[in-house]
Design an enzyme around this catalytic site. Sequence first.
Site, PDB file in Angstrom:
ATOM      1  CG  LEU A 186      38.026 -28.099 -21.571  1.00  0.00           C
ATOM      2  CD1 LEU A 186      37.787 -26.588 -21.687  1.00  0.00           C
ATOM      3  CD2 LEU A 186      38.590 -28.665 -22.870  1.00  0.00           C
ATOM      4  CE  LYS A 199      40.542 -33.840 -16.243  1.00  0.00           C
ATOM      5  NZ  LYS A 199      40.862 -32.455 -16.680  1.00  0.00           N
ATOM      6  CB  SER A 224      37.408 -39.170 -20.286  1.00  0.00           C
ATOM      7  OG  SER A 224      37.018 -38.488 -19.116  1.00  0.00           O
TER       8      SER A 224
HETATM    9  N1  LIG Z   1      35.699 -25.188  -8.019  1.00  0.00           N
HETATM   10  C1  LIG Z   1      36.921 -25.594  -8.370  1.00  0.00           C
HETATM   11  N2  LIG Z   1      37.177 -26.910  -8.491  1.00  0.00           N
HETATM   12  C2  LIG Z   1      38.397 -27.338  -8.868  1.00  0.00           C
HETATM   13  N3  LIG Z   1      39.451 -26.540  -9.146  1.00  0.00           N
HETATM   14  C3  LIG Z   1      39.252 -25.210  -9.047  1.00  0.00           C
HETATM   15  C4  LIG Z   1      37.991 -24.681  -8.661  1.00  0.00           C
HETATM   16  N4  LIG Z   1      38.104 -23.340  -8.648  1.00  0.00           N
HETATM   17  C5  LIG Z   1      39.361 -23.053  -8.990  1.00  0.00           C
HETATM   18  N5  LIG Z   1      40.083 -24.172  -9.220  1.00  0.00           N
HETATM   19  C6  LIG Z   1      41.499 -24.228  -9.606  1.00  0.00           C
HETATM   20  O1  LIG Z   1      41.606 -24.749 -10.925  1.00  0.00           O
HETATM   21  C7  LIG Z   1      42.801 -25.515 -11.068  1.00  0.00           C
HETATM   22  C8  LIG Z   1      42.428 -26.897 -11.546  1.00  0.00           C
HETATM   23  O2  LIG Z   1      43.594 -27.647 -11.810  1.00  0.00           O
HETATM   24  P1  LIG Z   1      43.593 -29.225 -11.868  1.00  0.00           P
HETATM   25  O3  LIG Z   1      42.822 -29.784 -10.722  1.00  0.00           O
HETATM   26  O4  LIG Z   1      45.010 -29.667 -12.031  1.00  0.00           O
HETATM   27  O5  LIG Z   1      42.769 -29.493 -13.214  1.00  0.00           O
HETATM   28  P2  LIG Z   1      42.676 -30.825 -14.121  1.00  0.00           P
HETATM   29  O6  LIG Z   1      43.072 -32.001 -13.263  1.00  0.00           O
HETATM   30  O7  LIG Z   1      41.244 -30.857 -14.562  1.00  0.00           O
HETATM   31  O8  LIG Z   1      43.620 -30.614 -15.257  1.00  0.00           O
HETATM   32  C9  LIG Z   1      43.472 -25.539  -9.712  1.00  0.00           C
HETATM   33  O9  LIG Z   1      44.497 -24.546  -9.685  1.00  0.00           O
HETATM   34  C10 LIG Z   1      42.329 -25.183  -8.752  1.00  0.00           C
HETATM   35  O10 LIG Z   1      42.777 -24.535  -7.561  1.00  0.00           O
HETATM   36 MG   LIG Z   2      44.659 -33.401 -13.605  1.00  0.00          MG
END
Ligand SMILES: Nc1ncnc2c1ncn2[C@@H]1O[C@H](COP(=O)(O)OP(=O)(O)O)[C@@H](O)[C@H]1O
Ligand SMILES: [Mg+2]
Length: 221
Positions: A42, A47, A115
């Site tokens: 999500l 990611k 995806s």
């Molecule tokens: N284990 C973890 N792995 C990745 N992100 C994490 C984790 N724990 C907390 N987070 C937080 O969740 C958020 C994920 O955001 P993001 O990487 O932009 O998500 P996506 O690219 O899936 O939309 C960040 O603020 C990150 O610091």
């Molecule tokens: Mg992203």
Amino acid sequence: MTTPLTLDSAAKNCVWEKPSISRQDRAILNGHRSCIVWFTGLSGSGKSTLARRVEEVLFRKGIRTFVLDGDNVRHGLCSDLGFDAGSRKENIRRVAEVAKMMMESGIVVLTAFISPFAEERRLARTLVNEGDFFEIYCKASLAECEARDVKGFYKKARLGQIKNYTGINSPYEIPDNPDLILDTELEAVDVSVARIVEFLDEMALVCAQARLSTALPWSAQ
Ligand SMILES: Nc1ncnc2c1ncn2[C@@H]1O[C@H](COP(=O)(O)OP(=O)(O)O)[C@@H](O)[C@H]1O
Ligand SMILES: [Mg+2]
């Protein structure tokens, strides 16, 4: 969206040009093999964070990498596509083809795309050989991703300001059999990063340190 050309119409008058430098030649030059590491989950599941952090670790080991990020490609290569199911499908088809080419060029490609559809992830996997594609599921509940709301888009989607938002008014199909599951709701970022790097090591992806690693300024640290 623009209708993609079908394989029949596009490819029937083309002949595949065989490269003179093989992927194996490039692997020898680089000191490591290449592959695609495909993050799915999500929005807000982690990611981009993990793809970037894993890339930093690999880069410091002297491994050639590149992150293909959903948000970035939608500013360029896929800027003509929307978020309806057909456009999402075409988005993933394009990035999967790009990821494949980059992998052929010898790079470890880390992709960060929601995806949401199993069928498109399957397509991406089947473009390359077994062992060249690793699907990593960033597992976090909708409630957690919504609470994080990294970009403020969940709020907008709830207010009806964004249509077809994954998890709110567009589905996310949980992977049946991913190569690795990371519970990013429970796990700290560093733990997830370490698990991915260990997984890639186990997959013999980065078994050999790149020969350039000793020449890198940070290798002495
Ligand atoms: N284990 C973890 N792995 C990745 N992100 C994490 C984790 N724990 C907390 N987070 C937080 O969740 C958020 C994920 O955001 P993001 O990487 O932009 O998500 P996506 O690219 O899936 O939309 C960040 O603020 C990150 O610091
Ligand atoms: Mg992203």
